[in-house]
Design an enzyme around this catalytic site. Structure first.
Site, mmCIF file in Angstrom:
data_model
loop_
_atom_site.group_PDB
_atom_site.id
_atom_site.type_symbol
_atom_site.label_atom_id
_atom_site.label_comp_id
_atom_site.label_asym_id
_atom_site.label_seq_id
_atom_site.Cartn_x
_atom_site.Cartn_y
_atom_site.Cartn_z
ATOM 1 N N SER A 303 0.848 -1.190 0.000
ATOM 2 C CA SER A 303 0.000 0.000 0.000
ATOM 3 C C SER A 303 0.882 1.238 0.000
ATOM 4 O O SER A 303 2.079 1.161 0.302
ATOM 5 C CB SER A 303 -0.901 0.017 1.242
ATOM 6 O OG SER A 303 -0.159 0.388 2.391
ATOM 7 N N ASP A 304 0.311 2.380 -0.307
ATOM 8 C CA ASP A 304 1.011 3.638 -0.095
ATOM 9 C C ASP A 304 0.863 4.007 1.384
ATOM 10 O O ASP A 304 0.128 3.367 2.142
ATOM 11 C CB ASP A 304 0.449 4.726 -1.012
ATOM 12 C CG ASP A 304 1.435 5.857 -1.236
ATOM 13 O OD1 ASP A 304 2.416 5.974 -0.483
ATOM 14 O OD2 ASP A 304 1.240 6.636 -2.190
ATOM 15 N N TYR A 305 1.536 5.059 1.776
ATOM 16 C CA TYR A 305 1.629 5.479 3.175
ATOM 17 C C TYR A 305 0.238 5.716 3.775
ATOM 18 O O TYR A 305 -0.465 6.624 3.363
ATOM 19 C CB TYR A 305 2.451 6.761 3.227
ATOM 20 C CG TYR A 305 3.132 7.074 4.524
ATOM 21 C CD1 TYR A 305 4.492 6.867 4.691
ATOM 22 C CD2 TYR A 305 2.430 7.623 5.585
ATOM 23 C CE1 TYR A 305 5.139 7.197 5.864
ATOM 24 C CE2 TYR A 305 3.055 7.954 6.774
ATOM 25 C CZ TYR A 305 4.415 7.740 6.907
ATOM 26 O OH TYR A 305 5.051 8.062 8.080
ATOM 27 N N THR A 306 -0.146 4.888 4.732
ATOM 28 C CA THR A 306 -1.455 4.900 5.414
ATOM 29 C C THR A 306 -2.617 4.780 4.441
ATOM 30 O O THR A 306 -3.742 5.186 4.744
ATOM 31 C CB THR A 306 -1.656 6.150 6.301
ATOM 32 O OG1 THR A 306 -1.692 7.318 5.484
ATOM 33 C CG2 THR A 306 -0.551 6.280 7.334
ATOM 34 N N GLY A 307 -2.357 4.213 3.275
ATOM 35 C CA GLY A 307 -3.401 4.092 2.264
ATOM 36 C C GLY A 307 -4.579 3.249 2.711
ATOM 37 O O GLY A 307 -5.723 3.493 2.300
#
Length: 770
Positions: A303-307
């Site tokens: 995932s992307d950052y805190t996605g």
């Protein structure tokens, strides 16, 4: 290997012997259907041997990434990684820096936990690690695939020497909107060129397209991002909704991501945006049906950052637990700094909402990457302080960085040969502007551990270039980025009056582009325009050097100054590389990969647009403030200020004698050879990017007015001519049609070999036949 006494003897023996999988596990192995990334049975057996010793909690731990406390690129989570790390419940750490710091963290993972599984260290190595190369958008303007592969290779070498083994690059998002701050991180607006650049950068980071190159301690695991359509955010606002038809998604935005797979990319990052109503992090069709099943990707999906957490704010999950459920079932395998998997996946398995088989599949991919990177054989192989010192700012890195700068700058205008200013010219040069002696902004955004104090300013570069010559330099700042005083203006005008040539270094601060850096006004700030207006009034030849992370609206500048050199954010060796071009030691050869608009009102603007049913014929376009009932503007041309593929040189070029070896091509398994003559018609040696474009006139869906299908960068001495040959295969003419499938359709077609996308000379006709 270094494992603690707490590690099972079984694990040690299995990893040392590798293929000695116990007979008791054989029947389970036969049930495995998930393909591995490498396809190597020996590695698969080693992965499965470790997997079968892991508890469910330990497996989920491998699917968890935390960011180190001292460097973050997004919202800081309340959860601290240290307790999880001590329990062996962390698969990767993001943004850790220094060999000493990372060795400390790795030691906890491999010597103080039950199984001693090493962790991956990730970092945003975007355009360099400590030695900063030009921003990716700038490098793309070199059209030099070998150069871009080389800078990625050197960035990998420098980063791995400092302990990093996973980079979250390359960003391969197509970008049609100059307002978007992350335009600087990509390769521009064209899917064909963007795909080739994506492949080059993956191969540079990973050492090639073979998974075996990952075993080198000098290569990084690459990550194609942001999957998908992140660059299509409405209004250019970062993280915003992307409304894309399946036609546009398939034909324009997806190809560069697929190209990273062709290059052997080991990991893919899901984007933060939603596509047609579904956030990518929870989009099973995108992550599983397309990426896994259709394209056959068997690497790691992060995932992307805190996605994952952000699915709640998107409004598709009521809480983090449901978000974890959605993303795990969509195909996400590692949670970047969100702590949702480590908190909720175990309960979701018990509730039957996520299966342990899904967990195993994800963990296999994670473990396999660690095996391929050699971390199980030596968890500390990237953590050598001596190697780190020997692989920072080396002579080779700086030499290539300087070459990259000179290859990436784009000469947009050059009336009356204001540039170059030769070292024997005897000229007096006034160097003015907020970027004149600036090193804090010259690296641009996403500079990893790059230090502006190590970077070379334009003034320093020019001072070194003209040292010992009869060229004299005068300098004054003139204004700040957004402020100007009477005293500054007077000083700048005074030295300009004494000069034969005026160089004005203007543009953006580095913080004005990059993540979450969106601008609705992409002109130079008023203070800088005021400075230019005052300098114009003294009637001296002016060349501006523009520093930016995006295309700017340079309409006023194009009308009022004699020369414009687009320098982007050039990085560590910026001043030297730009000075090489200004002095004429290097003839500029950069050509744009993003169109420059005449105003922000034209955005999004791109060369491969559709004609519509009421097209504007740009060869005879009029703007007279009356409605023409066509797809134009009342107050502006529809054409860009500078088109895709455009760039000037200190010499001139001509393309002629274009001919095809045949006038028709079969629909499948055929090709046309396109021949052309390119000549340097000037008096200076130079390079030109010869570009091949096509247009399909009739199809099941509307087709762009032009599409790039090939290019060659050709060096030519003054007066020299060369024959250029392109092979255009029928497969290159395929597209996703009305039935949603990719195919080559019979039709009449046009073809051009030109100097840029708006060059309509040398038009040829051919036919695609059944």
């Amino acid at each position: 290997m270094r494992y603690s006494k707490h590690i099972f003897k079984t694990l040690i023996s299995l990893l040392m012997i590798g293929c000695a999988t116990p007979a008791i596990l054989k029947s389970d192995n036969e049930k495995l259907t998930q393909k591995s990334f490498s396809g190597d049975k020996h590695i698969e057996q080693r992965v499965d041997s470790v997997l079968r010793l892991m508890t469910l909690e330990e497996k989920i731990g491998q699917m968890t990434q935390f960011s180190a406390d001292w460097s973050v690129t997004g919202p800081v989570m309340a959860d601290k990684y240290q307790p999880y790390l001590e329990k062996g419940l962390v698969g990767s750490i993001f943004n850790a820096t220094s060999v000493v710091g990372m060795r400390k963290l790795q030691k906890i993972a491999v010597e103080q936990t039950r199984l001693g599984i090493p962790i991956l260290f990730g970092q945003d190595v975007i355009h360099g690690y400590k030695t900063i190369f030009p921003i990716p958008l700038a490098e793309s303007c070199s059209w030099d695939l070998a150069l871009m592969r080389k800078t990625a290779e050197l960035a990998a070498r420098e980063a791995t020497a400092d302990g990093i083994n996973w980079t979250f690059a390359p960003m391969v998002d197509i970008t049609r909107d100059a307002r978007w701050g992350r335009a600087m991180e990509g390769a521009g607006e064209d899917p064909y060129l963007g795909s080739l650049i994506a492949e080059a950068r993956v191969k540079g980071f990973q050492g090639g397209d073979n998974w075996q190159t990952l075993s080198s301690p000098h290569t990084l695991l690459a990550c194609g991002k942001h999957f998908a359509g992140y660059g299509a955010a409405e209004s250019g606002k970062d993280y915003n909704t992307a409304e894309l038809s399946m036609h546009t998604l398939r034909n324009v935005y997806l190809p560069p991501y697929e190209a990273t797979l062709n290059a052997g990319v080991g990991s893919i990052m899901a984007s933060l945006n939603e596509i047609n109503g579904v956030p990518a992090t929870a989009y099973k069709w995108l992550l599983t049906e397309v990426l896994r099943k259709e394209w056959g990707f068997n690497g790691l999906l992060v995932s992307d950052y805190t996605g994952i957490n952000e699915l709640v704010r998107h409004g598709v999950a009521k809480d983090d637990k449901q978000a974890a459920n959605l993303s795990a079932n969509a195909g996400i395998e590692m949670d970047m700094n969100g702590a949702t998997f480590i908190k909720y996946l175990s309960a979701l398995v018990k509730e039957g909402k996520v299966t342990e088989a899904q967990i195993d599949k994800a963990v296999r991919h994670i473990l396999e990457m660690k095996f391929l990177l050699g971390l199980f054989d030596d968890p500390y192989r990237y953590l050598d302080e001596t190697r780190a010192k020997e692989n920072t700012f080396t002579e080779e890195y700086l030499k290539v960085a300087r070459q990259a700068v000179a290859s990436s700058v784009v000469l947009l205008k050059n009336e009356a040969e204001v540039l170059p200013i030769k070292k024997d010219s005897g000229k007096t040069i006034a160097v003015i502007g907020p970027m004149m002696n600036n090193t804090s902004d010259i690296n641009g955004s996403w500079t990893c551990l790059g230090d502006g104090k190590q970077s070379v300013s334009l003034l320093t570069g020019l001072t070194e270039k003209y040292k010992g010559t009869n060229v004299k330099l005068l300098y004054a700042e003139g204004c700040g980025f957004t402020t100007i005083s009477t005293e500054q203006l007077k000083e700048a005008v005074a030295i300009a009056r004494k000069a034969d040539r005026v160089l004005v270094a203007v543009g953006e601060q580095s913080s004005w582009s990059g993540e979450s850096a969106v601008r609705t006004d992409i002109r130079l700030p008023q203070a800088q325009r005021q400075l230019l207006e005052a300098l114009k009034a003294i009637n001296k030849p002016i060349a501006i050097i523009t520093f930016s992370g995006r295309p700017l609206d340079l309409s006023w500048e194009n009308e009022n100054v004699q020369a414009i050199l687009q320098a982007w954010f050039p990085g560590t060796q910026g001043g030297y590389g730009i000075a090489d071009v200004i002095a004429g030691d290097v003839n500029p050869s950069g050509q744009l990969t993003m169109s420059f608009p005449r105003s922000v009102g034209q955005i999004p603007i791109y060369y491969n647009y559709k004609s519509t049913g009421r097209p504007v014929y740009t060869n005879n376009e009029e703007v007279d403030h009356r409605p023409h009932y066509n797809a134009g503007y009342l107050d502006s041309s529809i054409t860009p200020l500078y088109p895709f593929g455009y760039g000037l040189s200190y010499t001139t070029f001509a393309i002629n004698n274009v001919h095809l070896n045949k006038k028709s091509i079969k629909r499948y398994n055929d090709s046309i050879i396109v021949n052309a003559s390119v000549q340097n018609t000037g008096t200076t040696e130079g390079e030109i990017v010869v570009q091949l474009y096509t247009r399909q006139l009739v199809a099941s869906v509307s087709r762009p007015v032009k599409e790039l299908k090939g290019f060659q960068k050709i060096p030519l001495k003054a007066g020299e001519s060369k024959q250029v040959h392109f092979e255009l295969p029928s497969e290159a003419l395929a597209f996703y049609g009305i039935n949603g499938k990719k195919d080559t359709e019979p039709s009449e077609c046009l073809l051009w070999v030109g100097l840029h996308s708006a060059d309509n000379n040398n038009e040829q006709h051919f036919t695609i036949e059944e």
